[in-house]
Motif scaffolding. Structure first.
Motif, short mmCIF file in Angstrom:
data_model
loop_
_atom_site.label_atom_id
_atom_site.label_comp_id
_atom_site.label_asym_id
_atom_site.label_seq_id
_atom_site.Cartn_x
_atom_site.Cartn_y
_atom_site.Cartn_z
N ARG A 76 -4.72 -5.12 15.32
CA ARG A 76 -4.70 -5.28 16.77
C ARG A 76 -3.92 -6.51 17.21
NH1 ARG A 76 -10.22 -4.01 16.33
NH2 ARG A 76 -10.75 -6.21 16.59
N THR A 77 -4.01 -7.57 16.45
CA THR A 77 -3.46 -8.85 16.91
C THR A 77 -2.02 -9.08 16.44
OG1 THR A 77 -4.47 -9.95 14.99
CG2 THR A 77 -5.71 -9.96 17.05
N THR A 78 -1.51 -8.25 15.54
CA THR A 78 -0.14 -8.46 15.06
C THR A 78 0.65 -7.14 15.09
OG1 THR A 78 -0.87 -8.13 12.77
CG2 THR A 78 -0.77 -10.40 13.58
N PRO A 79 0.74 -6.48 16.25
CA PRO A 79 1.45 -5.19 16.30
C PRO A 79 2.97 -5.39 16.36
CG PRO A 79 0.67 -5.76 18.49
CD PRO A 79 0.18 -6.85 17.57
N GLY A 80 3.69 -4.34 16.05
CA GLY A 80 5.13 -4.33 16.28
C GLY A 80 5.94 -5.21 15.35
N ARG A 81 5.45 -5.46 14.14
CA ARG A 81 6.19 -6.28 13.19
C ARG A 81 6.36 -5.45 11.91
NH1 ARG A 81 4.20 -12.50 13.46
NH2 ARG A 81 6.13 -12.63 12.24
N PRO A 82 7.49 -4.78 11.75
CA PRO A 82 7.64 -3.80 10.67
C PRO A 82 7.57 -4.40 9.28
CG PRO A 82 9.73 -4.17 11.80
CD PRO A 82 8.68 -4.82 12.63
N ARG A 83 7.82 -5.69 9.12
CA ARG A 83 7.78 -6.30 7.79
C ARG A 83 6.44 -6.99 7.50
NH1 ARG A 83 12.50 -5.73 5.47
NH2 ARG A 83 12.11 -7.22 3.80
N LEU A 84 5.50 -6.83 8.42
CA LEU A 84 4.16 -7.37 8.25
C LEU A 84 3.17 -6.22 8.29
CD1 LEU A 84 2.04 -9.68 8.17
CD2 LEU A 84 2.23 -9.78 10.68
N SER A 85 2.33 -6.09 7.27
CA SER A 85 1.39 -4.98 7.21
C SER A 85 0.06 -5.46 6.65
CB SER A 85 1.94 -3.84 6.35
OG SER A 85 2.10 -4.24 5.00
N PHE A 86 -0.98 -4.67 6.91
CA PHE A 86 -2.32 -4.98 6.43
C PHE A 86 -2.93 -3.70 5.85
CE2 PHE A 86 -1.35 -7.92 9.83
CZ PHE A 86 -1.71 -9.14 9.28
N ARG A 87 -3.71 -3.90 4.80
CA ARG A 87 -4.37 -2.73 4.22
C ARG A 87 -5.72 -3.13 3.65
NH1 ARG A 87 -4.31 -2.29 -1.34
NH2 ARG A 87 -2.84 -3.60 -2.49
N LEU A 88 -6.60 -2.15 3.59
CA LEU A 88 -7.94 -2.33 3.05
C LEU A 88 -7.86 -2.31 1.52
CD1 LEU A 88 -10.87 -2.52 4.22
CD2 LEU A 88 -11.02 -0.05 3.82
N GLY A 89 -8.50 -3.26 0.88
CA GLY A 89 -8.49 -3.28 -0.57
C GLY A 89 -9.37 -4.38 -1.12
N GLU A 90 -9.85 -4.20 -2.35
CA GLU A 90 -10.67 -5.18 -3.03
C GLU A 90 -9.79 -6.11 -3.85
OE1 GLU A 90 -13.86 -5.66 -2.81
OE2 GLU A 90 -14.48 -3.88 -1.67
N ILE A 91 -10.06 -7.40 -3.77
CA ILE A 91 -9.27 -8.37 -4.52
C ILE A 91 -9.33 -8.07 -6.02
CG2 ILE A 91 -9.17 -10.80 -5.21
CD1 ILE A 91 -9.85 -11.58 -2.39
N VAL A 92 -10.51 -7.69 -6.51
CA VAL A 92 -10.65 -7.47 -7.96
C VAL A 92 -9.78 -6.32 -8.44
CG1 VAL A 92 -12.95 -8.46 -8.10
CG2 VAL A 92 -12.70 -6.03 -7.56
#
Length: 269
Positions: A76-92
């Motif tokens: 929600r807070t970082t839209p419209g930036r094609p080279r920046l992405s977020f994904r769900l995942g476990e560090i381990v």
């Protein structure tokens, strides 16, 4: 501490300046000039990950977090930036792709039991020239934590909170992280800092620990029990951290570790 607490992004960023400063102190020691793929493990609500994208606008910058609420807040807070992405995942479960050349983990690995072995795996897997930057809280012996542990182990709460908190093995000492990097053949820069944070407002230390430290306890209790526990804990905190006219001083120790896998071309700066 519990490895998978629930998170409230708005509560977590309430003390954004205090939580953000160690991140910038950590990442300022990364000497990469033009990385191709940057990963932020335990990215939280994403604002600090976006700062990495600002620093390296040509890089692919990826934030990974185990909390759906945090990932939703980041999107929600970082839209419209094609080279920046977020994904769900476990560090381990995370393993570096071949092109990953900067890995950051800021105030996340303390939630991962045995994370030193995880760091050792990354040190082996990352390619020559890659950077790894880790920051963990080093305040598990502070009153905020010892009082929490003592209350959780009291006769009233021990049955409900048995096994919820882990403190003695949550993080290592700086020398342990230094040895990990040196033994793997990395160039290493390890240090610690105690920030004397001046917190404002009513019950400031309780409000601080609600953002992270207290989460496993509240997850284990009913709302009614949680309110009762908080009330008892807050009385202990008010005695341990007395208010001054100019705020409440809350010392917070942090441990920093930055390293680079040598390729003979560059060194820590």
């Amino acid at each position: 501490m519990s490895a998978s607490p629930t998170w409230d992004p708005a509560l977590y960023v309430r003390f954004g300046d205090h939580r953000g400063r160690p991140f910038f102190d950590l990442t300022s020691r990364i000497g990469a000039e033009s990385p191709s793929h940057v990963v932020d493990l335990g990215c939280g609500p994403g604002a600090l990950t976006a700062a990495l994208a600002d620093r390296w606008p040509e890089a692919l910058v990826e934030g990974v977090d185990s909390s759906p609420d945090m990932i939703a807040a980041a999107d929600r807070t970082t839209p419209g930036r094609p080279r920046l992405s977020f994904r769900l995942g476990e560090i381990v479960a995370w393993e570096p792709e071949d092109d990953v050349d900067v890995v950051v983990s800021n105030a996340a690995l303390q939630w991962v039991p045995g994370h030193q072995a995880l760091i050792g795996r990354w040190l082996e897997q990352l390619a020559p020239g890659a950077w790894l930057a880790v920051q963990v809280p080093g305040n598990f012996g502070a009153p905020s934590h010892t009082l929490l542990r003592e209350l959780a182990e009291s006769s009233q709460w021990e049955r409900r909170l048995r096994g919820v908190l882990r403190h003695s093995d949550a993080v290592g000492e700086p020398a342990e992280y230094l040895e990990l990097m040196l033994a793997a053949g990395w160039e290493a820069d390890v240090w610690e800092t105690t920030y004397l944070q001046v917190l404002a407002g009513e019950d400031p230390v309780l409000n601080w620990v609600r953002g992270a430290t207290l989460r496993p306890v509240l997850d284990a209790l009913t709302p009614e029990e949680g309110a009762q526990f908080e009330e008892q804990y807050n009385q202990l905190l008010l005695d341990a951290y007395p208010a001054r006219d100019d705020g409440t001083v809350f010392p917070f120790r942090r441990i920093f570790c930055v390293g680079r896998k040598p390729d003979g071309l560059a060194y820590l700066v």
